[in-house]
Structures are given as structure tokens and as C-alpha cells.
Scaffold this motif. Structure first.
Motif, mmCIF file in Angstrom:
data_model
loop_
_atom_site.group_PDB
_atom_site.id
_atom_site.type_symbol
_atom_site.label_atom_id
_atom_site.label_comp_id
_atom_site.label_asym_id
_atom_site.label_seq_id
_atom_site.Cartn_x
_atom_site.Cartn_y
_atom_site.Cartn_z
ATOM 1 N N GLN A 14 0.847 -1.189 0.000
ATOM 2 C CA GLN A 14 0.000 0.000 0.000
ATOM 3 C C GLN A 14 0.882 1.238 0.000
ATOM 4 O OE1 GLN A 14 -2.257 -0.239 3.610
ATOM 5 N NE2 GLN A 14 -3.607 -1.841 2.856
ATOM 6 N N ARG A 15 0.520 2.205 -0.814
ATOM 7 C CA ARG A 15 1.237 3.482 -0.793
ATOM 8 C C ARG A 15 0.629 4.345 0.309
ATOM 9 N NH1 ARG A 15 2.545 7.770 -5.605
ATOM 10 N NH2 ARG A 15 3.476 9.298 -4.207
ATOM 11 N N VAL A 16 1.493 4.865 1.174
ATOM 12 C CA VAL A 16 1.076 5.722 2.275
ATOM 13 C C VAL A 16 1.915 6.994 2.187
ATOM 14 C CG1 VAL A 16 0.806 5.941 4.771
ATOM 15 C CG2 VAL A 16 0.566 3.689 3.695
ATOM 16 N N ALA A 22 4.506 -2.555 3.251
ATOM 17 C CA ALA A 22 4.421 -3.969 2.869
ATOM 18 C C ALA A 22 3.914 -4.760 4.067
ATOM 19 C CB ALA A 22 5.783 -4.490 2.434
ATOM 20 N N ILE A 23 2.877 -5.533 3.838
ATOM 21 C CA ILE A 23 2.276 -6.353 4.889
ATOM 22 C C ILE A 23 2.455 -7.817 4.488
ATOM 23 C CG2 ILE A 23 0.152 -6.894 6.137
ATOM 24 C CD1 ILE A 23 -0.806 -4.053 5.084
ATOM 25 N N ALA A 24 3.027 -8.611 5.385
ATOM 26 C CA ALA A 24 3.204 -10.046 5.150
ATOM 27 C C ALA A 24 2.419 -10.801 6.213
ATOM 28 C CB ALA A 24 4.677 -10.427 5.214
ATOM 29 N N MET A 25 1.709 -11.850 5.787
ATOM 30 C CA MET A 25 0.884 -12.612 6.723
ATOM 31 C C MET A 25 1.057 -14.107 6.486
ATOM 32 S SD MET A 25 -3.175 -12.353 7.268
ATOM 33 C CE MET A 25 -4.051 -13.816 7.703
ATOM 34 N N VAL A 33 2.901 -9.033 9.915
ATOM 35 C CA VAL A 33 3.934 -8.024 10.190
ATOM 36 C C VAL A 33 3.864 -6.948 9.110
ATOM 37 C CG1 VAL A 33 5.490 -9.631 11.362
ATOM 38 C CG2 VAL A 33 5.736 -9.234 8.911
ATOM 39 N N THR A 34 4.356 -5.768 9.459
ATOM 40 C CA THR A 34 4.343 -4.630 8.543
ATOM 41 C C THR A 34 5.711 -3.978 8.522
ATOM 42 O OG1 THR A 34 2.026 -4.229 9.080
ATOM 43 C CG2 THR A 34 3.216 -2.425 8.066
ATOM 44 N N VAL A 35 6.146 -3.580 7.339
ATOM 45 C CA VAL A 35 7.368 -2.792 7.189
ATOM 46 C C VAL A 35 7.063 -1.603 6.279
ATOM 47 C CG1 VAL A 35 8.961 -4.720 7.551
ATOM 48 C CG2 VAL A 35 8.234 -4.165 5.254
ATOM 49 N N LEU A 36 7.770 -0.518 6.509
ATOM 50 C CA LEU A 36 7.635 0.683 5.684
ATOM 51 C C LEU A 36 8.971 0.985 5.026
ATOM 52 C CD1 LEU A 36 5.651 3.093 8.018
ATOM 53 C CD2 LEU A 36 4.834 2.044 5.931
ATOM 54 N N LEU A 46 11.319 -4.584 -0.335
ATOM 55 C CA LEU A 46 10.310 -4.556 0.731
ATOM 56 C C LEU A 46 9.739 -5.952 0.977
ATOM 57 C CD1 LEU A 46 8.418 -1.252 -0.057
ATOM 58 C CD2 LEU A 46 9.827 -1.732 1.933
ATOM 59 N N ARG A 47 9.547 -6.719 -0.091
ATOM 60 C CA ARG A 47 9.028 -8.091 0.055
ATOM 61 C C ARG A 47 10.000 -8.935 0.868
ATOM 62 N NH1 ARG A 47 9.862 -12.967 -1.319
ATOM 63 N NH2 ARG A 47 11.644 -12.472 -2.616
ATOM 64 N N ARG A 48 11.292 -8.864 0.514
ATOM 65 C CA ARG A 48 12.298 -9.647 1.251
ATOM 66 C C ARG A 48 12.355 -9.228 2.717
ATOM 67 N NH1 ARG A 48 16.230 -8.671 -3.272
ATOM 68 N NH2 ARG A 48 16.889 -7.026 -1.864
ATOM 69 N N THR A 49 12.277 -7.929 2.970
ATOM 70 C CA THR A 49 12.330 -7.427 4.340
ATOM 71 C C THR A 49 11.115 -7.894 5.134
ATOM 72 O OG1 THR A 49 13.539 -5.490 3.566
ATOM 73 C CG2 THR A 49 12.555 -5.351 5.758
ATOM 74 N N ALA A 50 9.929 -7.825 4.527
ATOM 75 C CA ALA A 50 8.698 -8.236 5.208
ATOM 76 C C ALA A 50 8.702 -9.737 5.503
ATOM 77 C CB ALA A 50 7.477 -7.865 4.374
ATOM 78 N N VAL A 51 9.163 -10.539 4.538
ATOM 79 C CA VAL A 51 9.212 -11.996 4.746
ATOM 80 C C VAL A 51 10.237 -12.344 5.823
ATOM 81 C CG1 VAL A 51 9.804 -14.203 3.647
ATOM 82 C CG2 VAL A 51 8.322 -12.572 2.461
ATOM 83 N N ALA A 52 11.373 -11.658 5.824
ATOM 84 C CA ALA A 52 12.396 -11.907 6.860
ATOM 85 C C ALA A 52 11.854 -11.551 8.238
ATOM 86 C CB ALA A 52 13.656 -11.110 6.565
ATOM 87 N N LYS A 53 11.134 -10.451 8.336
ATOM 88 C CA LYS A 53 10.554 -10.055 9.621
ATOM 89 C C LYS A 53 9.501 -11.069 10.067
ATOM 90 C CE LYS A 53 8.389 -6.161 12.004
ATOM 91 N NZ LYS A 53 7.929 -4.755 11.857
ATOM 92 N N LEU A 54 8.693 -11.557 9.133
ATOM 93 C CA LEU A 54 7.688 -12.566 9.469
ATOM 94 C C LEU A 54 8.354 -13.844 9.966
ATOM 95 C CD1 LEU A 54 4.722 -13.445 9.531
ATOM 96 C CD2 LEU A 54 4.971 -14.149 7.140
ATOM 97 N N GLU A 55 9.420 -14.269 9.297
ATOM 98 C CA GLU A 55 10.152 -15.466 9.741
ATOM 99 C C GLU A 55 10.713 -15.263 11.144
ATOM 100 O OE1 GLU A 55 13.066 -16.068 6.731
ATOM 101 O OE2 GLU A 55 11.662 -17.093 5.393
ATOM 102 N N TYR A 56 11.241 -14.075 11.418
ATOM 103 C CA TYR A 56 11.780 -13.762 12.741
ATOM 104 C C TYR A 56 10.681 -13.857 13.809
ATOM 105 C CZ TYR A 56 13.506 -10.980 16.645
ATOM 106 O OH TYR A 56 13.853 -10.551 17.898
ATOM 107 N N VAL A 57 9.539 -13.250 13.535
ATOM 108 C CA VAL A 57 8.436 -13.257 14.502
ATOM 109 C C VAL A 57 7.922 -14.679 14.726
ATOM 110 C CG1 VAL A 57 6.046 -12.486 14.867
ATOM 111 C CG2 VAL A 57 7.774 -10.866 14.081
ATOM 112 N N LEU A 58 7.793 -15.458 13.662
ATOM 113 C CA LEU A 58 7.316 -16.845 13.800
ATOM 114 C C LEU A 58 8.317 -17.688 14.602
ATOM 115 C CD1 LEU A 58 5.873 -17.479 10.241
ATOM 116 C CD2 LEU A 58 4.577 -17.203 12.356
#
Length: 67
Positions: A14-16, A22-25, A33-36, A46-58
């Protein structure tokens, strides 16, 4: 970082204002998770960053014992 084999990741962009959000679920655990990032960065970054953050949280959730 790539997603784990066999695991689906849903992505939304989403453009803000002057940023791209970028939202990854993970649909299995409903973890989101969300990254800006600035509009000048690519969606791939942004996709790589969001997926990496999701993997970290999981991983963090998996290692934390339930209360």
C-alpha cells in the motif's frame, strides 16, 4: 531470506504518502507483520524485508513457551 518450504506467505503493498507499506501474513498462524520503506526502494526489497521479519516473529513465537 526465502520463505520456508511449503509455507504460504500473503503479501500486500500500500502506498502511504511518500512511503510504501508492505504487509506479510502467515495464513496458518494468522501472524501479520508490517514494514515501511521509501517509494524509491523496489517492491522486491520490501518483500524480502517483510518476509524476513515474518520469519523472525514466527521463530520467536515458536521458541517462547505458552503462558
Amino acid at each position: 531470506m526465502a520463505k520456508p518450504p511449503g509455507r504460504e506467505v500473503l503479501l500486500e503493498f500500500q502506498r502511504v504518502g511518500m512511503y510504501m507499506k508492505a504487509i506479510a501474513m502467515d495464513p496458518e498462524t494468522l501472524t501479520e507483520v508490517t514494514v515501511l520503506g521509501p517509494l524509491t526502494h523496489s517492491q522486491e526489497m520490501l518483500r524480502r524485508t517483510a518476509v524476513a521479519k515474518l520469519e523472525y516473529v514466527l521463530a520467536k513465537k515458536a521458541s517462547t513457551p505458552p503462558r
